[in-house]
Scaffold this motif. Structure first.
Motif, short mmCIF file in Angstrom:
data_model
loop_
_atom_site.label_atom_id
_atom_site.label_comp_id
_atom_site.label_asym_id
_atom_site.label_seq_id
_atom_site.Cartn_x
_atom_site.Cartn_y
_atom_site.Cartn_z
N VAL A 180 0.84 -1.21 0.00
CA VAL A 180 0.00 0.00 0.00
C VAL A 180 0.87 1.25 0.00
N ARG A 181 1.89 1.25 0.84
CA ARG A 181 2.76 2.41 0.97
C ARG A 181 3.46 2.74 -0.36
N ASN A 182 3.89 1.71 -1.07
CA ASN A 182 4.65 1.93 -2.30
C ASN A 182 3.77 2.14 -3.53
N ALA A 183 2.55 1.60 -3.51
CA ALA A 183 1.71 1.64 -4.71
C ALA A 183 0.74 2.81 -4.73
N GLN A 184 0.51 3.46 -3.60
CA GLN A 184 -0.57 4.44 -3.54
C GLN A 184 -0.33 5.68 -4.39
N SER A 185 0.90 5.94 -4.78
CA SER A 185 1.15 7.10 -5.64
C SER A 185 0.77 6.83 -7.09
N LYS A 186 0.56 5.54 -7.42
CA LYS A 186 0.28 5.18 -8.81
C LYS A 186 -1.07 4.49 -8.99
N LYS A 187 -1.63 3.95 -7.90
CA LYS A 187 -2.85 3.16 -8.02
C LYS A 187 -3.90 3.62 -7.02
N SER A 188 -5.15 3.39 -7.38
CA SER A 188 -6.25 3.75 -6.50
C SER A 188 -6.38 2.75 -5.36
N ARG A 189 -7.16 3.14 -4.36
CA ARG A 189 -7.44 2.24 -3.25
C ARG A 189 -8.08 0.94 -3.75
#
Length: 208
Positions: free
Chosen positions: A117-126
């Motif tokens: 979550v920490r690494n993907a949240q800048s590129k992907k939605s919840r």
């Protein structure tokens, strides 16, 4: 169970033999292991030798394989189990290997989910992150806890940043470019209303 029959021995490459027993077990052994256990097609082994093969050969090798897989990259428990299953390890050896690495925290789905979550949240939605973690075999409650703890992104800002990277300009975009960009953002898991709002469009006639 006094004696077990070796039904079939099949070479599968790199010195490995797929050995099938009348117990229903099929596993991969190296030629040296077969020789030390006196295993050959059509032959028989006693119950103690059979158990020694599982505990001292296959389970130990499954532990080493699990450690090697986790050294390469962090994995969820489900992903690790799938890899070991692909290596044709018996279920009891897979269970043993997973328990072993979990004991030393080499595998931890809560940690994995939080990091993802920490690494993907800048590129992907919840929503997309939730789907990704579910596909990786993480439990629903673990995913929701990680999202609650770690997800802090503003999804409309994420959309703006992605549009900027794609050099999208709503004033000059034609139907083809709009559709392509809109579909790209939908695949990332963003909500249609958020996408359209940021793209500064009321719903275009060609999406109705």
């Amino acid at each position: 169970m006094n004696e077990i029959t070796v039904i079939k021995c099949e070479t599968v490459g790199k010195g490995k033999i797929r050995v099938s027993f009348d117990t229903g077990l099929s596993c991969l052994l190296y030629r040296g292991e077969m020789k030390s256990l006196d295993i050959c097609e059509g032959g028989m082994i006693d119950a103690l030798t059979y158990q020694r093969m599982i505990e001292e050969v296959l389970c130990k090798r499954a532990r080493r394989r699990a450690m090697h897989l986790l050294e390469q990259m962090d994995r969820t428990e489900a992903q690790l189990r799938d890899k070991l299953k692909a290596g044709e390890y018996p279920k009891e050896c897979i269970d043993d290997a997973v328990m072993y690495v979990a004991k030393y925290h080499y595998i931890d789905d809560e940690r994995y989910a939080a990091n993802y979550v920490r690494n993907a949240q800048s590129k992907k939605s919840r929503m997309r992150i939730r789907q990704d973690l579910m596909q990786k075999g993480v439990a629903k409650e673990t995913i929701e806890a990680a999202l609650e703890e770690e997800y802090v992104s503003d999804e409309e800002n994420q959309i703006r940043e992605l549009l900027t990277k794609r050099k999208f300009d709503y004033k000059t975009a034609d139907e083809k470019e709009f559709r392509r960009t809109y579909s790209f953002l939908l695949r990332r898991g963003f909500k249609a209303n958020d996408i359209l709002r940021v793209m500064k469009y009321e719903e275009p006639y060609y999406l109705t």
